[in-house]
Design an enzyme around this catalytic site. Structure first.
Site, PDB file in Angstrom:
ATOM      1  N   ASN A 137       2.756  -8.492   5.910  1.00  0.00           N
ATOM      2  CA  ASN A 137       1.737  -9.257   5.170  1.00  0.00           C
ATOM      3  C   ASN A 137       2.142  -9.478   3.717  1.00  0.00           C
ATOM      4  O   ASN A 137       1.905 -10.550   3.161  1.00  0.00           O
ATOM      5  CB  ASN A 137       0.378  -8.549   5.256  1.00  0.00           C
ATOM      6  N   MET A 173      -2.273   2.463   3.565  1.00  0.00           N
ATOM      7  CA  MET A 173      -2.865   3.421   4.506  1.00  0.00           C
ATOM      8  C   MET A 173      -3.640   4.553   3.825  1.00  0.00           C
ATOM      9  O   MET A 173      -3.785   5.638   4.388  1.00  0.00           O
ATOM     10  CB  MET A 173      -1.774   3.995   5.414  1.00  0.00           C
ATOM     11  N   ARG A 174      -4.126   4.329   2.628  1.00  0.00           N
ATOM     12  CA  ARG A 174      -4.934   5.328   1.915  1.00  0.00           C
ATOM     13  C   ARG A 174      -6.332   4.790   1.671  1.00  0.00           C
ATOM     14  O   ARG A 174      -6.511   3.583   1.530  1.00  0.00           O
ATOM     15  CB  ARG A 174      -4.304   5.652   0.561  1.00  0.00           C
ATOM     16  N   HIS A 200      -7.928  -6.249   7.824  1.00  0.00           N
ATOM     17  CA  HIS A 200      -8.048  -5.292   8.936  1.00  0.00           C
ATOM     18  C   HIS A 200      -7.842  -6.024  10.265  1.00  0.00           C
ATOM     19  O   HIS A 200      -8.405  -7.108  10.464  1.00  0.00           O
ATOM     20  CB  HIS A 200      -9.433  -4.625   8.901  1.00  0.00           C
ATOM     21  N   GLY A 229       5.242  -4.114   5.762  1.00  0.00           N
ATOM     22  CA  GLY A 229       5.113  -5.135   4.724  1.00  0.00           C
ATOM     23  C   GLY A 229       5.225  -6.564   5.202  1.00  0.00           C
ATOM     24  O   GLY A 229       5.560  -7.451   4.413  1.00  0.00           O
ATOM     25  N   LYS A 234      -4.584  12.828  -5.383  1.00  0.00           N
ATOM     26  CA  LYS A 234      -5.121  11.468  -5.291  1.00  0.00           C
ATOM     27  C   LYS A 234      -5.687  10.950  -6.619  1.00  0.00           C
ATOM     28  O   LYS A 234      -5.423   9.819  -7.025  1.00  0.00           O
ATOM     29  CB  LYS A 234      -6.207  11.448  -4.206  1.00  0.00           C
TER      30      LYS A 234
HETATM   31  C1  GRF Z   1      -1.814  -5.028   9.369  1.00  0.00           C
HETATM   32  O1  GRF Z   1      -2.110  -5.197  10.732  1.00  0.00           O
HETATM   33  C2  GRF Z   1      -3.064  -4.897   8.561  1.00  0.00           C
HETATM   34  O2  GRF Z   1      -4.140  -5.601   9.096  1.00  0.00           O
HETATM   35  C3  GRF Z   1      -3.342  -3.424   8.607  1.00  0.00           C
HETATM   36  O3  GRF Z   1      -2.079  -2.824   8.550  1.00  0.00           O
HETATM   37  C4  GRF Z   1      -1.111  -3.694   9.106  1.00  0.00           C
HETATM   38  C5  GRF Z   1       0.009  -3.807   8.118  1.00  0.00           C
HETATM   39  O4  GRF Z   1       1.117  -4.492   8.639  1.00  0.00           O
HETATM   40  N1  GRF Z   1      -4.234  -3.033   7.536  1.00  0.00           N
HETATM   41  P1  GRF Z   1       2.296  -4.943   7.677  1.00  0.00           P
HETATM   42  O5  GRF Z   1       2.801  -3.693   6.947  1.00  0.00           O
HETATM   43  O6  GRF Z   1       1.754  -5.968   6.731  1.00  0.00           O
HETATM   44  O7  GRF Z   1       3.347  -5.501   8.586  1.00  0.00           O
END
Ligand code: GRF
Length: 191
Positions: A13, A89-90, A108, A11, A64
């Site tokens: 981001n 991650m889904r 990404h 988390g 799902k």
């Molecule tokens: C990030 O590198 C994002 O680009 C990818 O998953 C990662 C998540 O990292 N989709 P975080 O959980 O935000 O630290």
């Protein structure tokens, strides 16, 4: 604009987006965090920030499709406008895509279309590329293929470890995601 953040893990981001809103750099309302992993560290980060958390596994939902239907009901109740995937991650399925057409974003950690999938940083590192980066794109029914909204390149120093490349990627992500969201919101509000 009301945003729902989707995440499954660390988390960082989500944290960066929360901080951008708190600082006034991102003018949006954060409606909630949607998480499919009840033990993920991102949940604590969201709760600390006072964000409502919807946490449910696919298994507990009954699969799902049932999970997505429960999430759509929750998001509509929360009057959410935009879905922001940040380490979710889904693969987004037909129920969410139909409920939020052209309103789901993903980040990404590579310069798409290069290195899609779960190991974008490691695969770029192992391929020995001199440049990789970060992509923000609309989500469609495939994985990491939707229209690109923003990209930023990173030059890979030959002496970097994989950890150093990961740190450089995250640093760009944490700046680029809030900034891109603000640009999109400005565009939506003026159209
Ligand atoms: C990030 O590198 C994002 O680009 C990818 O998953 C990662 C998540 O990292 N989709 P975080 O959980 O935000 O630290």
């Amino acid at each position: 604009m009301r945003l729902a953040l989707f995440a499954s893990g660390t988390g960082s981001n989500v944290q960066a987006i929360i901080q951008a809103v708190e600082k006034g750099d991102l003018q949006a309302e954060l409606a909630c965090l949607i998480c499919d992993q009840p033990s993920a560290p991102v949940i604590e980060k969201a709760r600390t920030a006072g964000l409502p958390v919807f946490s449910l596994t696919y298994k507990a939902a009954g699969g799902k499709a049932a999970w997505e239907q429960a999430v759509v009901t929750y998001l509509k109740d929360q009057a959410v406008d935009i879905l922001v995937l940040a380490g979710f991650m889904r693969i987004i399925g037909p129920d969410l895509l139909a409920a939020y057409p052209q309103a789901i974003l993903n980040i990404h950690p590579s310069l798409l279309p290069k290195f899609p999938g779960k190991a974008g940083i490691k695969e770029a590192y192992e391929a020995g590329v001199s440049q990789t980066g970060v992509t923000i794109h609309w989500v469609d029914q495939e994985v990491d293929t939707g229209p690109i909204i923003a990209q930023e390149a990173i030059t890979v120093s030959p002496d970097w470890t994989l950890d150093q490349l990961e740190a450089a990627i995250h640093q760009v992500e944490h700046r680029l995601y809030p900034a891109t969201l603000q640009t999109l919101i400005n565009d939506k509000l003026s159209s």
